[in-house]
Scaffold this motif. Structure first.
Motif, PDB file in Angstrom:
ATOM      1  N   GLU A  17       0.820  -1.132   0.001  1.00  0.00           N
ATOM      2  CA  GLU A  17      -0.039   0.003   0.002  1.00  0.00           C
ATOM      3  C   GLU A  17       0.769   1.129  -0.205  1.00  0.00           C
ATOM      4  N   VAL A  18       0.291   2.133  -0.718  1.00  0.00           N
ATOM      5  CA  VAL A  18       1.404   3.483  -0.966  1.00  0.00           C
ATOM      6  C   VAL A  18       1.032   4.442   0.295  1.00  0.00           C
ATOM      7  N   LYS A  19       2.133   4.760   1.255  1.00  0.00           N
ATOM      8  CA  LYS A  19       1.864   5.572   2.208  1.00  0.00           C
ATOM      9  C   LYS A  19       2.863   6.889   1.879  1.00  0.00           C
ATOM     10  N   GLY A  20       2.178   7.836   1.501  1.00  0.00           N
ATOM     11  CA  GLY A  20       2.915   9.124   1.356  1.00  0.00           C
ATOM     12  C   GLY A  20       3.480   8.926  -0.238  1.00  0.00           C
ATOM     13  N   ARG A  21       4.814   9.030  -0.440  1.00  0.00           N
ATOM     14  CA  ARG A  21       5.351   8.590  -1.771  1.00  0.00           C
ATOM     15  C   ARG A  21       6.019   7.163  -1.734  1.00  0.00           C
ATOM     16  N   LYS A  22       5.904   6.148  -0.602  1.00  0.00           N
ATOM     17  CA  LYS A  22       6.503   5.111  -0.314  1.00  0.00           C
ATOM     18  C   LYS A  22       5.560   4.106  -0.319  1.00  0.00           C
ATOM     19  N   ALA A  23       5.876   2.810  -1.029  1.00  0.00           N
ATOM     20  CA  ALA A  23       5.094   1.564  -0.808  1.00  0.00           C
ATOM     21  C   ALA A  23       5.629   0.806   0.243  1.00  0.00           C
ATOM     22  N   VAL A  24       4.562   0.589   0.951  1.00  0.00           N
ATOM     23  CA  VAL A  24       4.840  -0.526   2.224  1.00  0.00           C
ATOM     24  C   VAL A  24       4.182  -1.663   2.421  1.00  0.00           C
ATOM     25  N   LEU A  25       4.642  -2.603   2.859  1.00  0.00           N
ATOM     26  CA  LEU A  25       4.091  -3.825   2.835  1.00  0.00           C
ATOM     27  C   LEU A  25       2.676  -3.922   3.744  1.00  0.00           C
ATOM     28  N   THR A  26       1.837  -4.553   3.454  1.00  0.00           N
ATOM     29  CA  THR A  26       0.694  -4.800   4.142  1.00  0.00           C
ATOM     30  C   THR A  26       1.118  -6.037   5.161  1.00  0.00           C
ATOM     31  N   ALA A  27       0.254  -6.486   6.078  1.00  0.00           N
ATOM     32  CA  ALA A  27       0.350  -7.575   6.816  1.00  0.00           C
ATOM     33  C   ALA A  27       0.469  -8.907   6.010  1.00  0.00           C
ATOM     34  N   VAL A  28      -0.515  -8.924   4.977  1.00  0.00           N
ATOM     35  CA  VAL A  28      -0.510  -9.983   4.223  1.00  0.00           C
ATOM     36  C   VAL A  28       0.923 -10.015   3.500  1.00  0.00           C
ATOM     37  N   GLY A  29       1.237  -8.935   3.020  1.00  0.00           N
ATOM     38  CA  GLY A  29       2.531  -8.797   2.172  1.00  0.00           C
ATOM     39  C   GLY A  29       3.623  -9.247   3.008  1.00  0.00           C
ATOM     40  N   GLU A  30       3.706  -8.853   4.109  1.00  0.00           N
ATOM     41  CA  GLU A  30       4.833  -9.345   4.893  1.00  0.00           C
ATOM     42  C   GLU A  30       5.194 -10.969   5.085  1.00  0.00           C
ATOM     43  N   VAL A  31       3.744 -11.407   5.223  1.00  0.00           N
ATOM     44  CA  VAL A  31       3.790 -12.928   5.309  1.00  0.00           C
ATOM     45  C   VAL A  31       4.201 -13.521   3.903  1.00  0.00           C
ATOM     46  N   MET A  32       3.744 -12.922   2.739  1.00  0.00           N
ATOM     47  CA  MET A  32       4.127 -13.470   1.642  1.00  0.00           C
ATOM     48  C   MET A  32       5.536 -13.192   1.111  1.00  0.00           C
ATOM     49  N   LEU A  33       6.047 -12.047   1.542  1.00  0.00           N
ATOM     50  CA  LEU A  33       7.620 -11.879   1.371  1.00  0.00           C
ATOM     51  C   LEU A  33       8.410 -12.709   1.784  1.00  0.00           C
ATOM     52  N   ARG A  34       7.978 -13.041   3.020  1.00  0.00           N
ATOM     53  CA  ARG A  34       9.044 -14.179   3.839  1.00  0.00           C
ATOM     54  C   ARG A  34       8.866 -15.601   3.071  1.00  0.00           C
ATOM     55  N   ARG A  35       7.797 -15.755   2.679  1.00  0.00           N
ATOM     56  CA  ARG A  35       7.599 -17.273   2.184  1.00  0.00           C
ATOM     57  C   ARG A  35       8.203 -17.320   0.612  1.00  0.00           C
ATOM     58  N   SER A  36       8.001 -16.049   0.123  1.00  0.00           N
ATOM     59  CA  SER A  36       8.547 -15.812  -1.497  1.00  0.00           C
ATOM     60  C   SER A  36      10.064 -16.113  -1.490  1.00  0.00           C
ATOM     61  N   ARG A  37      10.685 -15.396  -0.227  1.00  0.00           N
ATOM     62  CA  ARG A  37      12.052 -15.570  -0.485  1.00  0.00           C
ATOM     63  C   ARG A  37      12.586 -17.152  -0.235  1.00  0.00           C
ATOM     64  N   GLN A  38      11.803 -17.729   0.390  1.00  0.00           N
ATOM     65  CA  GLN A  38      12.094 -19.351   0.439  1.00  0.00           C
ATOM     66  C   GLN A  38      11.876 -20.013  -1.132  1.00  0.00           C
ATOM     67  N   LEU A  39      10.990 -19.411  -1.699  1.00  0.00           N
ATOM     68  CA  LEU A  39      10.640 -19.897  -2.881  1.00  0.00           C
ATOM     69  C   LEU A  39      11.814 -19.648  -4.021  1.00  0.00           C
ATOM     70  N   THR A  40      12.301 -18.353  -4.046  1.00  0.00           N
ATOM     71  CA  THR A  40      12.973 -18.013  -4.811  1.00  0.00           C
ATOM     72  C   THR A  40      14.585 -18.503  -4.514  1.00  0.00           C
ATOM     73  N   GLN A  41      14.935 -18.657  -3.242  1.00  0.00           N
ATOM     74  CA  GLN A  41      15.985 -19.205  -2.960  1.00  0.00           C
ATOM     75  C   GLN A  41      16.101 -20.728  -3.328  1.00  0.00           C
ATOM     76  N   THR A  42      14.953 -21.446  -3.342  1.00  0.00           N
ATOM     77  CA  THR A  42      14.901 -22.802  -3.612  1.00  0.00           C
ATOM     78  C   THR A  42      15.201 -22.998  -5.336  1.00  0.00           C
ATOM     79  N   ALA A  43      14.580 -22.048  -5.909  1.00  0.00           N
ATOM     80  CA  ALA A  43      14.801 -22.049  -7.534  1.00  0.00           C
ATOM     81  C   ALA A  43      16.358 -21.652  -7.852  1.00  0.00           C
ATOM     82  N   GLN A  44      16.758 -20.833  -7.185  1.00  0.00           N
ATOM     83  CA  GLN A  44      18.149 -20.320  -7.328  1.00  0.00           C
ATOM     84  C   GLN A  44      19.196 -21.834  -7.177  1.00  0.00           C
TER      85      GLN A  44
END
Length: 304
Positions: A56-83
């Motif tokens: 979500e955009v706050k001011g000029r900055k895009a910040v994580l939602t609560a759902v985004g935080e969870v998805m970011l953490r899990r997505s790092r595992q996904l991209t690491q596994t792919a790498q």
């Protein structure tokens, strides 16, 4: 079971991560060498197919939602596994071994290996490491039979060369209340034959009983230095132990170092051997280089 088709792509997750890590779309676009609009589109598409809001955009900055935080953490595992998966394919295509076996003579203080093993882990994705403790002729068997890729040994068999890697020391120790500790120091060698010696079991299939510190009239055999230390600490017998095992207990006064006539300790050199010679795989060679402190070559190989 219905065939599952992913709605999102690895590229979308990588872009999403970059936007967060770089603090916004503009910096992420610079880092990824893409246009800012393409990044905006990728993240918007990702949110659309998932049906959740990640940013979500706050001011000029895009910040994580609560759902985004969870998805970011899990997505790092996904991209690491792919790498790691892609790295494994590259390694195997280059002839990298799926497993590397490291045989270590038990007198070697393996705590000195930790920095090398940490670096090895960084670029050996997919190649498993098997570490085996070996003793006396058991170490030599691994060299002669080429049953390990990298061996650290106290003795070089005839016809093999090795790189000097370290020295080892073995101190003669017993409990402070043991009869040997009550004698005037240094004690005569033949005094030892009157007492129980704790020895470490040779790991060879066919051990050579005349090797090294196995000469004793009365002896109990254990499979590891830790067990030998436990018996010595309880007052049962004497033993030759390396400082990395015995030093802490000596400082506490739980065991005592004995002085022996003509020999206050056993000393020797340790060597690293690649038993398979030219047939040694590239992953094992990189491990050997790291153990020898040749970090630059290993890092270059990891990056290539």
């Amino acid at each position: 079971m219905a065939h599952y088709r992913a709605k999102s792509t690895l590229e979308q997750w990588r872009i999403f991560q970059a936007v967060i890590d770089c603090g916004g779309y503009a910096h992420a676009a610079d880092k990824l060498n893409k246009s800012q609009s393409s990044l905006n589109h990728a993240v918007a598409k990702l949110q659309q197919v998932l049906g959740v809001q990640l940013l979500e955009v706050k001011g000029r900055k895009a910040v994580l939602t609560a759902v985004g935080e969870v998805m970011l953490r899990r997505s790092r595992q996904l991209t690491q596994t792919a790498q790691e998966l892609e790295q494994l394919a590259h390694n195997l295509e280059q002839g990298w071994e799926p497993e590397v076996k490291l045989a270590l003579e038990m007198v070697f203080d393996r705590s000195t290996l930790i920095p090398a093993l940490r670096k090895f882990q960084d670029f050996s994705r997919g190649s498993r490491l098997s570490i085996e403790d070996t003793v006396l002729t058991g170490t030599l068997e691994h060299i002669r039979e080429k049953s390990a890729d990298v061996v650290i040994t106290h003795h070089l068999p005839k016809g093999y060369i090795g790189e000097p890697i370290d020295d080892y020391v073995m101190d003669l120790v017993c409990h402070p209340d043991h009869p040997l500790a009550q004698l005037e120091q240094p004690i005569a060698q033949d005094e030892l034959s009157q007492h129980l010696q704790i020895v470490i079991r040779d790991t060879a299939e066919h051990p050579q009983e005349d090797e090294g510190w196995l000469k004793a009239e009365q002896r109990w055999t254990v499979s590891h230095f830790d067990e030998a230390l436990r018996l010595v600490r309880s007052g049962l017998g004497f033993c030759w132990l390396p400082p990395y095992i015995a030093e802490r207990e000596m400082k506490k006064g739980a065991i005592r170092k004995l002085q022996l006539e003509g020999s206050s300790c056993r000393k020797g050199s340790l060597y690293m051997v690649l038993p398979k010679g030219e047939q040694t795989g590239p992953c094992a060679r990189q491990l050997a280089d790291l153990i020898m402190g040749k970090e630059i070559e290993a890092q270059k190989a990891a990056a290539s």
